[in-house]
Design an enzyme around this catalytic site. Structure first.
Site, PDB file in Angstrom:
ATOM      1  N   GLU A 220      -5.218  -4.831  10.605  1.00 35.49           N
ATOM      2  CA  GLU A 220      -4.293  -3.715  10.622  1.00 35.49           C
ATOM      3  C   GLU A 220      -4.570  -3.041  11.887  1.00 35.49           C
ATOM      4  O   GLU A 220      -5.226  -1.974  12.143  1.00 35.49           O
ATOM      5  CB  GLU A 220      -4.273  -2.504   9.723  1.00 35.49           C
ATOM      6  CG  GLU A 220      -3.770  -3.478   8.068  1.00 35.49           C
ATOM      7  CD  GLU A 220      -3.158  -2.104   7.223  1.00 35.49           C
ATOM      8  OE1 GLU A 220      -2.183  -2.481   6.772  1.00 35.49           O
ATOM      9  OE2 GLU A 220      -3.891  -1.412   6.987  1.00 35.49           O
TER      10      GLU A 220
ATOM     11  N   LYS B  96       0.283   4.281  -0.250  1.00 30.80           N
ATOM     12  CA  LYS B  96      -0.580   5.311   0.326  1.00 30.80           C
ATOM     13  C   LYS B  96      -0.176   6.683  -0.750  1.00 30.80           C
ATOM     14  O   LYS B  96      -0.295   6.481  -1.733  1.00 30.80           O
ATOM     15  CB  LYS B  96       0.040   5.829   1.797  1.00 30.80           C
ATOM     16  CG  LYS B  96      -0.119   4.484   2.515  1.00 30.80           C
ATOM     17  CD  LYS B  96       0.052   4.537   3.933  1.00 30.80           C
ATOM     18  CE  LYS B  96       0.017   3.328   4.711  1.00 30.80           C
ATOM     19  NZ  LYS B  96      -0.127   3.521   6.177  1.00 30.80           N
TER      20      LYS B  96
ATOM     21  N   ASN C  23       0.909  -1.272   0.029  1.00 30.59           N
ATOM     22  CA  ASN C  23      -0.095  -0.298  -0.014  1.00 30.59           C
ATOM     23  C   ASN C  23       0.947   1.226  -0.071  1.00 30.59           C
ATOM     24  O   ASN C  23       1.636   1.733   0.977  1.00 30.59           O
ATOM     25  CB  ASN C  23      -0.846  -0.048   1.175  1.00 30.59           C
ATOM     26  CG  ASN C  23      -1.787   1.370   1.236  1.00 30.59           C
ATOM     27  OD1 ASN C  23      -1.808   2.199   0.574  1.00 30.59           O
ATOM     28  ND2 ASN C  23      -2.337   1.445   2.447  1.00 30.59           N
TER      29      ASN C  23
ATOM     30  N   SER D 196       3.402  -1.787  10.341  1.00 29.82           N
ATOM     31  CA  SER D 196       4.986  -2.043  10.697  1.00 29.82           C
ATOM     32  C   SER D 196       5.615  -3.313  10.088  1.00 29.82           C
ATOM     33  O   SER D 196       6.634  -3.564  10.923  1.00 29.82           O
ATOM     34  CB  SER D 196       5.129  -1.412  12.050  1.00 29.82           C
ATOM     35  OG  SER D 196       5.053  -0.148  12.304  1.00 29.82           O
TER      36      SER D 196
ATOM     37  N   HIS E  31      -9.555   1.298   4.967  1.00 27.24           N
ATOM     38  CA  HIS E  31      -8.200   1.331   5.619  1.00 27.24           C
ATOM     39  C   HIS E  31      -8.291   2.141   6.548  1.00 27.24           C
ATOM     40  O   HIS E  31      -9.085   3.107   6.726  1.00 27.24           O
ATOM     41  CB  HIS E  31      -7.188   1.893   4.658  1.00 27.24           C
ATOM     42  CG  HIS E  31      -5.696   1.839   5.089  1.00 27.24           C
ATOM     43  ND1 HIS E  31      -5.427   2.957   5.872  1.00 27.24           N
ATOM     44  CD2 HIS E  31      -4.900   1.162   5.080  1.00 27.24           C
ATOM     45  CE1 HIS E  31      -4.087   2.640   6.195  1.00 27.24           C
ATOM     46  NE2 HIS E  31      -3.765   1.462   5.607  1.00 27.24           N
TER      47      HIS E  31
ATOM     48  N   GLY F 166       2.595   2.491  10.807  1.00 27.82           N
ATOM     49  CA  GLY F 166       3.690   3.769  10.866  1.00 27.82           C
ATOM     50  C   GLY F 166       4.233   3.910  11.943  1.00 27.82           C
ATOM     51  O   GLY F 166       4.800   4.928  12.178  1.00 27.82           O
TER      52      GLY F 166
ATOM     53  N   GLU G  87      -6.767   4.676   7.640  1.00 26.15           N
ATOM     54  CA  GLU G  87      -6.268   6.178   7.475  1.00 26.15           C
ATOM     55  C   GLU G  87      -7.959   6.603   6.774  1.00 26.15           C
ATOM     56  O   GLU G  87      -8.173   8.062   6.880  1.00 26.15           O
ATOM     57  CB  GLU G  87      -5.318   6.408   6.461  1.00 26.15           C
ATOM     58  CG  GLU G  87      -3.943   6.381   7.246  1.00 26.15           C
ATOM     59  CD  GLU G  87      -2.755   5.889   6.397  1.00 26.15           C
ATOM     60  OE1 GLU G  87      -2.864   5.707   5.213  1.00 26.15           O
ATOM     61  OE2 GLU G  87      -2.034   5.094   7.025  1.00 26.15           O
TER      62      GLU G  87
END
Ligand code: 13P
Length: 253
Positions: free
Chosen positions: A172, A15, A13, A217, A100, A178, A102
């Site tokens: 996730e 992003k 991904n 991560s 996702h 991150g 985000e």
């Protein structure tokens, strides 16, 4: 979609990184150094504007699959700035990330949106990869299982059991995305088992074959242990997928 999905599914991904020029340069180097393998499925989720350039420059390397990071709930209309599932399909995507973290936590996407986006993806011939995961305060409150079950039920609500058997799920944990803080393989397996049990009730027999990816991560150092963990059917990788060297290390795991 013609090619079968063979776990492990190794998904990048990107992003909001790698526009058309950088994406094409990445793909050229990656294809030169990664021979096709039929014991795994490799998927790249570039930004939407890089989808078609990648689909065109991929040439005969259909083993490297493409996906879109988000789709709108509708097929077309007055929705400035959005991309629809049929458009992403036309641009070369086989997969669509839905929900996702985000999208949920930065852009305010709700469970009801994930349901409609899964529907839109399936209607357009895209395989939804439904993302679920708890925030740190939810984990600390012992709510991990309840959160992922709620997100799973809601996201798949618009699909028939037969359609649900064709999706992918990505776990996730938000606190691992991150942050450099990865779930241990044991932690990942524990939640994947909860997801697997819920899939059995939502999907029926077909639920056993739905790949459940881990994300958060992941890097070249921890990928092998995570992929070997019980019920981990693949990896969804952010930061460590942006660099060809690091991505080669992960897909070769
Ligand atoms: P990182 O691998 O950068 O933690 O991102 C994970 C992720 O969000 C993939 O979808």
């Amino acid at each position: 979609m013609t090619r079968p999905i063979r776990p492990p599914v190794l998904a990048a991904n990107w992003k909001m990184h790698h526009g058309p020029t950088a994406a094409r340069a990445f793909l050229a180097e990656f294809l030169a150094r990664f021979a096709p393998r039929d014991d795994r499925t490799v998927v790249l989720f570039p930004p939407a504007v890089s989808l078609h350039p990648l689909a065109e420059s991929r040439a005969d390397r259909a083993d490297v699959r493409l996906g879109v990071q988000n789709v709108h709930t509708d097929a077309k209309g007055a929705f400035t700035g959005e991309v629809s599932a049929p458009m992403a399909r036309e641009a070369g995507a086989d997969f669509a990330l839905v929900g996702h973290s985000e999208r949920r936590h930065v852009f305010g996407e709700l469970d009801e949106h994930t349901a409609r986006k899964c529907r839109a993806a399936v209607d357009a011939g895209l395989v939804p990869m439904l993302c679920v995961g708890e925030r740190i305060e939810e984990r600390n409150a012992g709510e991990t299982d309840a959160i992922v079950i709620r997100q799973l039920r809601a996201g798949l609500a618009s699909l028939t059991p037969a359609e649900r058997a064709t999706v992918l799920v990505a776990y996730e944990p938000v606190w691992a995305i991150g942050t450099g803080r990865t779930a241990t393989p044991e932690d990942a397996s524990a939640t994947h088992r909860v997801i697997r049990a819920e899939l059995a009730s939502l999907v029926g027999e077909g639920g056993a074959a739905v790949p459940i990816l881990y994300g958060g991560s992941v890097n070249t150092g921890n990928a092998a242990a995570l992929i070997a963990a019980d019920e981990v059917g693949g990896l969804l990788v952010g930061g460590a997928s942006l660099d060809v060297e690091s991505w080669l290390g992960i897909v070769g795991t």
